[in-house]
Motif scaffolding. Structure first.
Motif, short mmCIF file in Angstrom:
data_model
loop_
_atom_site.label_atom_id
_atom_site.label_comp_id
_atom_site.label_asym_id
_atom_site.label_seq_id
_atom_site.Cartn_x
_atom_site.Cartn_y
_atom_site.Cartn_z
N ARG A 56 47.72 -64.22 46.60
CA ARG A 56 49.11 -63.75 46.51
C ARG A 56 49.10 -62.26 46.17
O ARG A 56 48.35 -61.81 45.31
N ARG A 57 49.97 -61.51 46.85
CA ARG A 57 50.04 -60.07 46.62
C ARG A 57 51.51 -59.64 46.50
O ARG A 57 52.34 -59.99 47.35
N TYR A 58 51.78 -58.92 45.43
CA TYR A 58 53.09 -58.30 45.24
C TYR A 58 52.93 -56.79 45.39
O TYR A 58 52.04 -56.19 44.78
N ASN A 59 53.77 -56.19 46.19
CA ASN A 59 53.77 -54.74 46.38
C ASN A 59 54.98 -54.12 45.68
O ASN A 59 56.05 -54.74 45.60
N TYR A 60 54.80 -52.90 45.20
CA TYR A 60 55.85 -52.18 44.48
C TYR A 60 55.97 -50.77 45.03
O TYR A 60 54.98 -50.18 45.48
N LEU A 61 57.15 -50.24 44.97
CA LEU A 61 57.41 -48.86 45.38
C LEU A 61 57.72 -48.05 44.13
O LEU A 61 58.63 -48.39 43.38
N ILE A 62 56.97 -46.97 43.92
CA ILE A 62 57.16 -46.12 42.75
C ILE A 62 57.70 -44.77 43.20
O ILE A 62 57.12 -44.13 44.08
N GLN A 63 58.79 -44.36 42.59
CA GLN A 63 59.44 -43.11 42.95
C GLN A 63 59.32 -42.09 41.82
O GLN A 63 59.33 -42.45 40.65
N ASP A 64 59.21 -40.84 42.22
CA ASP A 64 59.26 -39.74 41.27
C ASP A 64 60.72 -39.34 41.12
O ASP A 64 61.32 -38.78 42.04
N ILE A 65 61.30 -39.65 39.96
CA ILE A 65 62.74 -39.40 39.78
C ILE A 65 63.06 -37.90 39.80
O ILE A 65 64.21 -37.51 40.02
N SER A 66 62.05 -37.06 39.61
CA SER A 66 62.30 -35.61 39.67
C SER A 66 62.32 -35.10 41.11
O SER A 66 62.76 -33.98 41.37
N GLY A 67 61.83 -35.94 42.05
CA GLY A 67 61.86 -35.55 43.45
C GLY A 67 60.75 -34.62 43.88
O GLY A 67 60.75 -34.11 45.01
N VAL A 68 59.77 -34.40 43.03
CA VAL A 68 58.67 -33.49 43.37
C VAL A 68 57.65 -34.18 44.27
O VAL A 68 57.18 -33.59 45.25
N LEU A 69 57.30 -35.41 43.95
CA LEU A 69 56.28 -36.14 44.71
C LEU A 69 56.91 -37.16 45.65
O LEU A 69 58.00 -37.67 45.39
N ASP A 70 56.21 -37.44 46.75
CA ASP A 70 56.65 -38.50 47.65
C ASP A 70 56.47 -39.85 46.98
O ASP A 70 55.67 -40.00 46.04
N ASP A 71 57.18 -40.84 47.50
CA ASP A 71 57.03 -42.20 46.97
C ASP A 71 55.60 -42.69 47.16
O ASP A 71 54.91 -42.32 48.11
N THR A 72 55.16 -43.54 46.26
CA THR A 72 53.84 -44.14 46.36
C THR A 72 53.95 -45.64 46.10
O THR A 72 55.02 -46.14 45.73
N LYS A 73 52.84 -46.35 46.28
CA LYS A 73 52.86 -47.80 46.15
C LYS A 73 51.92 -48.27 45.04
O LYS A 73 50.89 -47.65 44.78
N ALA A 74 52.30 -49.37 44.43
CA ALA A 74 51.46 -50.08 43.48
C ALA A 74 51.39 -51.54 43.93
O ALA A 74 52.17 -51.98 44.78
N SER A 75 50.45 -52.29 43.38
CA SER A 75 50.31 -53.68 43.82
C SER A 75 49.74 -54.55 42.72
O SER A 75 49.06 -54.07 41.80
N LEU A 76 50.03 -55.82 42.82
CA LEU A 76 49.46 -56.86 41.96
C LEU A 76 48.92 -57.95 42.88
O LEU A 76 49.67 -58.57 43.62
N SER A 77 47.61 -58.18 42.86
CA SER A 77 46.97 -59.20 43.68
C SER A 77 46.45 -60.32 42.79
O SER A 77 45.91 -60.05 41.71
N GLN A 78 46.60 -61.55 43.27
CA GLN A 78 46.13 -62.72 42.52
C GLN A 78 45.33 -63.63 43.42
O GLN A 78 45.73 -63.92 44.56
N LEU A 79 44.18 -64.09 42.94
CA LEU A 79 43.37 -65.10 43.60
C LEU A 79 43.38 -66.34 42.70
O LEU A 79 42.94 -66.27 41.55
N ILE A 80 43.89 -67.45 43.23
CA ILE A 80 44.19 -68.61 42.39
C ILE A 80 43.42 -69.84 42.88
O ILE A 80 43.38 -70.12 44.09
N PHE A 81 42.80 -70.55 41.96
CA PHE A 81 42.29 -71.89 42.23
C PHE A 81 43.01 -72.85 41.29
O PHE A 81 42.96 -72.69 40.07
N ARG A 82 43.66 -73.84 41.87
CA ARG A 82 44.46 -74.78 41.08
C ARG A 82 44.24 -76.19 41.61
O ARG A 82 44.04 -76.39 42.82
N PHE A 83 44.31 -77.17 40.73
CA PHE A 83 44.19 -78.57 41.13
C PHE A 83 45.56 -79.22 40.99
O PHE A 83 46.09 -79.34 39.89
N ASN A 84 46.13 -79.61 42.13
CA ASN A 84 47.47 -80.20 42.15
C ASN A 84 47.41 -81.72 42.20
O ASN A 84 46.52 -82.31 42.83
N MET A 85 48.40 -82.32 41.57
CA MET A 85 48.65 -83.75 41.70
C MET A 85 50.12 -83.91 42.03
O MET A 85 50.98 -83.25 41.42
#
Length: 226
Positions: free
Chosen positions: A130-159
């Motif tokens: 599972r991967r979540y992507n994020y957009l990070i903005q410079d509120i001062s307007g000096v830098l272009d937008d950039t991206k951050a991310s959270l990746s998860q690798l999961i092993f689960r046993f379901n019943m």
């Protein structure tokens, strides 16, 4: 008389063939199910799955779909266990929602099933990314937008337990599972520095944070199959 006997024989063969076809159809029962899990919306997942029977009591289920960061309850999503238990730390206070994705593969075993209907109690190891992507903005307007991310690798046993109300084509699948999940957070923050000419400049600096946490999930899936 011979014509009548021939007609009877042909009719008998046709009836036997039809009965055999019907028996084969009854023997094979349900072959596949298409499902949607509305409960996964709380984790920012639009969860669609396809379950295909591969043997009498075995099947394979594939889950795919997009993720939206900062959507739902943000449990294990925008906020993740990164320090003490129950102490939540956001990936970035200035992060905005963006589109990611998830996919999983899960073999299923129906130990009590005898009718090939993909129903009843089941046990299932789940392998998920599972991967979540994020957009990070410079509120001062000096830098272009950039991206951050959270990746998860999961092993689960379901019943779980899957059933078909009225023995129709509509299915309900209820499940619960526990396991472990890794996380890899790639974040960005703005940093000011002095260049060779003595001017103050701004730049994005990346950070990384990884770890392993307990993973648990429960929910319900609604499907259609035949």
């Amino acid at each position: 008389m011979k014509k009548l006997l021939g007609c009877i024989i042909l009719s008998t063969i046709s009836l036997a063939t039809w009965s055999q076809d019907e028996a084969e159809e009854d023997r094979f029962g349900k072959n596949f199910v298409l499902k949607f899990a509305p409960t996964q919306l709380v984790a920012g997942e639009f969860n669609f799955s396809y379950e295909q029977r591969v043997a009498r009591i075995f099947s394979l289920e594939l889950e795919v779909g997009p993720t939206i960061s900062q959507f739902g309850l943000n449990f294990g999503n925008q906020r993740l266990w990164r320090s003490d238990i129950w102490e939540f730390d956001p990936i970035n206070m200035d992060a905005d929602a963006n589109i990611g994705f998830h996919a999983s593969l899960a073999p299923r075993f129906y130990p009590l099933s005898e009718d090939n209907e993909l129903k009843g109690l089941y046990l299932s190891p789940v392998f998920k990314y599972r991967r979540y992507n994020y957009l990070i903005q410079d509120i001062s307007g000096v830098l272009d937008d950039t991206k951050a991310s959270l990746s998860q690798l999961i092993f689960r046993f379901n019943m779980g337990f899957q059933f078909w109300p009225g023995d129709g084509n509509f299915s309900i699948d209820m499940y619960f599972g526990v396991g472990l999940g890794t996380f890899d957070i790639n974040n960005k923050y703005m940093d000011n520095y002095v260049d060779d000419q003595g001017n103050v400049q701004s730049r994005w600096v990346g950070t990384s944070n990884t770890g392993v946490r307990l993973n648990a999930a429960t929910g319900i899936k609604f499907g259609f199959g035949m």
